[in-house]
Design an enzyme around this catalytic site. Structure first.
Site, short mmCIF file in Angstrom:
data_model
loop_
_atom_site.label_atom_id
_atom_site.label_comp_id
_atom_site.label_asym_id
_atom_site.label_seq_id
_atom_site.Cartn_x
_atom_site.Cartn_y
_atom_site.Cartn_z
N ARG A 293 -18.61 33.25 -24.75
CA ARG A 293 -18.74 32.89 -26.08
C ARG A 293 -18.80 31.00 -26.27
NH1 ARG A 293 -15.69 37.49 -27.66
NH2 ARG A 293 -14.15 36.29 -26.45
N ILE A 294 -17.96 30.58 -25.49
CA ILE A 294 -17.61 29.11 -25.84
C ILE A 294 -18.55 28.50 -24.78
CG2 ILE A 294 -16.19 27.21 -25.47
CD1 ILE A 294 -13.81 29.16 -26.23
N ASP B 41 -20.71 31.86 -13.27
CA ASP B 41 -20.00 33.14 -13.72
C ASP B 41 -20.25 34.34 -12.94
OD1 ASP B 41 -19.25 35.37 -15.63
OD2 ASP B 41 -19.25 34.01 -17.30
N CYS C 80 -10.97 22.72 -21.52
CA CYS C 80 -10.41 23.36 -22.79
C CYS C 80 -10.01 24.86 -22.84
CB CYS C 80 -11.40 23.14 -23.89
SG CYS C 80 -11.81 21.57 -24.35
N ALA C 81 -9.91 25.38 -21.55
CA ALA C 81 -9.68 26.75 -21.55
C ALA C 81 -8.16 26.96 -21.47
CB ALA C 81 -10.46 27.39 -20.34
N ASP D 219 -7.44 19.69 -22.58
CA ASP D 219 -6.75 19.85 -23.83
C ASP D 219 -5.60 20.96 -23.66
OD1 ASP D 219 -6.69 20.28 -26.92
OD2 ASP D 219 -7.37 22.31 -26.40
N GLU E 38 3.20 23.09 -21.50
CA GLU E 38 2.83 22.22 -22.64
C GLU E 38 3.93 22.33 -23.62
OE1 GLU E 38 -0.61 24.33 -24.48
OE2 GLU E 38 -1.85 23.92 -22.86
N HIS F 44 -3.76 20.68 -26.97
CA HIS F 44 -4.30 21.84 -27.27
C HIS F 44 -4.79 22.04 -28.65
CE1 HIS F 44 -3.56 26.29 -25.67
NE2 HIS F 44 -4.70 26.15 -26.49
N ILE F 45 -5.69 21.31 -29.03
CA ILE F 45 -6.23 21.24 -30.43
C ILE F 45 -7.73 21.64 -30.40
CG2 ILE F 45 -4.31 19.60 -31.38
CD1 ILE F 45 -6.85 17.56 -31.12
N ALA G 229 -9.13 24.24 -30.64
CA ALA G 229 -9.50 25.31 -31.76
C ALA G 229 -9.23 24.76 -33.29
CB ALA G 229 -9.01 26.55 -31.55
P1 NAD Z 1 -15.27 34.86 -23.12
O1 NAD Z 1 -14.52 35.91 -22.68
O2 NAD Z 1 -16.34 35.15 -24.30
O3 NAD Z 1 -15.78 33.95 -22.00
C1 NAD Z 1 -15.09 34.04 -20.57
C2 NAD Z 1 -16.20 34.12 -19.66
O4 NAD Z 1 -15.73 33.82 -18.09
C3 NAD Z 1 -17.03 35.24 -19.40
O5 NAD Z 1 -18.48 35.22 -19.50
C4 NAD Z 1 -16.51 35.95 -17.91
O6 NAD Z 1 -17.55 36.60 -17.20
C5 NAD Z 1 -16.21 34.39 -17.39
N1 NAD Z 1 -15.25 34.58 -16.24
C6 NAD Z 1 -14.35 35.69 -16.03
N2 NAD Z 1 -13.63 35.36 -14.87
C7 NAD Z 1 -14.34 34.41 -14.25
C8 NAD Z 1 -14.15 33.81 -12.81
N3 NAD Z 1 -13.37 34.31 -11.92
N4 NAD Z 1 -15.08 32.91 -12.55
C9 NAD Z 1 -16.21 32.54 -13.48
N5 NAD Z 1 -16.35 32.95 -14.77
C10 NAD Z 1 -15.47 34.08 -15.16
O7 NAD Z 1 -14.13 33.92 -23.63
P2 NAD Z 1 -14.31 32.57 -24.55
O8 NAD Z 1 -14.11 33.09 -26.01
O9 NAD Z 1 -15.63 31.73 -24.26
O10 NAD Z 1 -13.25 31.54 -24.22
C11 NAD Z 1 -12.95 31.27 -22.84
C12 NAD Z 1 -11.56 30.70 -22.75
O11 NAD Z 1 -10.91 29.35 -23.67
C13 NAD Z 1 -10.53 31.95 -23.29
O12 NAD Z 1 -10.05 32.55 -22.10
C14 NAD Z 1 -9.27 30.95 -23.75
O13 NAD Z 1 -8.40 30.74 -22.41
C15 NAD Z 1 -9.77 29.50 -24.05
N6 NAD Z 1 -9.67 28.98 -25.28
C16 NAD Z 1 -9.08 27.82 -25.59
C17 NAD Z 1 -8.80 27.47 -26.75
C18 NAD Z 1 -8.10 26.22 -27.01
O14 NAD Z 1 -7.36 26.02 -28.15
N7 NAD Z 1 -8.07 25.17 -26.12
C19 NAD Z 1 -9.52 28.06 -27.97
C20 NAD Z 1 -10.04 29.17 -27.54
C21 NAD Z 1 -10.21 29.85 -26.33
#
Ligand code: NAD
Length: 302
Positions: free
Chosen positions: A148-149, A168, A227-228, A253, A258, A276-277, A279
């Site tokens: 998604r992101i 991916d 930012c993950a 982030d 943390e 960690h902001i 979102a």
């Molecule tokens: P999502 O599930 O929609 O996407 C994750 C993607 O990662 C998927 O397409 C998946 O196929 C891929 N993936 C999984 N394992 C993999 C690997 N080993 N190598 C490469 N790609 C791989 O998730 P999203 O909603 O896009 O969110 C991504 C991440 O962002 C979340 O897991 C979360 O930890 C993080 N996040 C952080 C914040 C923040 O405040 N900083 C906010 C929201 C989400």
């Protein structure tokens, strides 16, 4: 039906629930108090402050749903919830655009040296030549994780004139081509990207996905943004890579611990950090609250 809201969520979510349930808002409840009080509740809504631990879940007598107004459910003991047949819901789609915008913000801050320039001007200096930047136009962005992101980031980066590489393993080349990105292996992405950004979950597979070997494959002036989740980048190796100018800079982030209080990373000039902001926008928090309130409502109203 009784719902406890244990962390601050947007008013709109609370209002949705008040139509169908008794809502108790207690955003300073301690773990001990929660263990004591959870037996009275059918639903609990949290963000990230409250930990819904095994002890909380085992003390629950009629809990049907645990809702996390946000994305990660790291603060919920999923195994304990599953054992008791308690549903866990979250709102992963609510923050995608917000996190993608923050990612672009960190990238811009890095490549135009905005935060160190800001500090310098506020110190009374005018060091124009010190802050020569680069353009994003025509550069290559490597997106690690096209969910998604990652997808929202690709749309924004294309608007900046960037070419997009994606690593991916769960996305096919055809699916990538449909949205105008090139799906490649990790090594190719690392060797050919000017900027890289991480959008994968933290799993045993992705823990320290980016370590010494990967930094050494990157271009000399490459930038990387995370930012993950902390832990996907090996922070000791990142420190060495930044200190020794193996790469150009990093934007974080999220951190392995943390807050990252004594991390040597914080002493470096070529890193930009936020607490960690990614979102944290009004819109994302409103949408997360409304989405989880509706999930809880569905459970109550069948
Ligand atoms: P999502 O599930 O929609 O996407 C994750 C993607 O990662 C998927 O397409 C998946 O196929 C891929 N993936 C999984 N394992 C993999 C690997 N080993 N190598 C490469 N790609 C791989 O998730 P999203 O909603 O896009 O969110 C991504 C991440 O962002 C979340 O897991 C979360 O930890 C993080 N996040 C952080 C914040 C923040 O405040 N900083 C906010 C929201 C989400």
């Amino acid at each position: 039906m009784k719902v406890i809201i244990a962390d601050q969520i947007n008013e709109k979510g609370i209002k949705e629930l008040e139509d169908v349930a008794d809502v108790v808002v207690n955003t300073s409840i301690t773990q001990e108090e929660l263990i004591e009080e959870i037996k009275d509740f059918d639903a609990i809504i949290v963000r990230s402050r409250t930990k819904v631990t095994r002890a909380v879940i085992e003390a629950a007598e009629k809990l049907k749903i645990i809702a996390r107004a946000g994305v990660g459910v790291d603060n919920v003991d999923m195994a304990a919830a599953t054992e008791k047949g308690i549903m866990v819901v979250n709102a992963p789609e609510s923050t995608s655009i917000t996190v993608a915008e923050h990612t672009m913000g960190l990238i811009m801050t890095l490549i135009r040296k905005i935060s160190i320039a800001d500090k310098s001007v506020k110190e009374g200096k005018w060091e124009k030549s010190k802050f020569m930047g680069i353009e994003l136009n025509g550069k290559t962005l490597g997106i690690i994780g096209l969910g998604r992101i990652g997808t929202q980031v690709s749309i924004r980066a294309k608007a900046f004139g960037m070419e997009i590489l994606v690593y991916d393993p769960y996305v096919t080349e055809e699916a990538g081509a449909e949205i105008g990105v090139r799906v490649v292996d990790l090594e190719y992405l690392l060797k050919n990207s000017d900027v890289m950004t991480i959008h994968v979950p933290l799993t045993p597979e992705t823990k320290h996905l980016i370590s010494k070997k990967e930094f050494e494959m990157m271009k000399e002036n490459a930038f990387i943004v995370n930012c993950a989740r902390g832990g996907i980048i090996n922070e000791d190796d990142l420190y060495e890579a930044l200190k020794n100018n193996i790469i150009g800079g990093a934007g974080l982030d999220v951190f392995e611990t943390e807050p990252p209080k004594d991390s040597p990373l914080l002493t470096l000039d070529n890193i930009v950090v936020t607490p960690h902001i990614a979102a944290s926008t009004k819109e994302a928090q409103r949408d997360a609250a409304i989405i989880v309130a509706n999930e809880v409502k569905k459970v109550f109203t069948g």
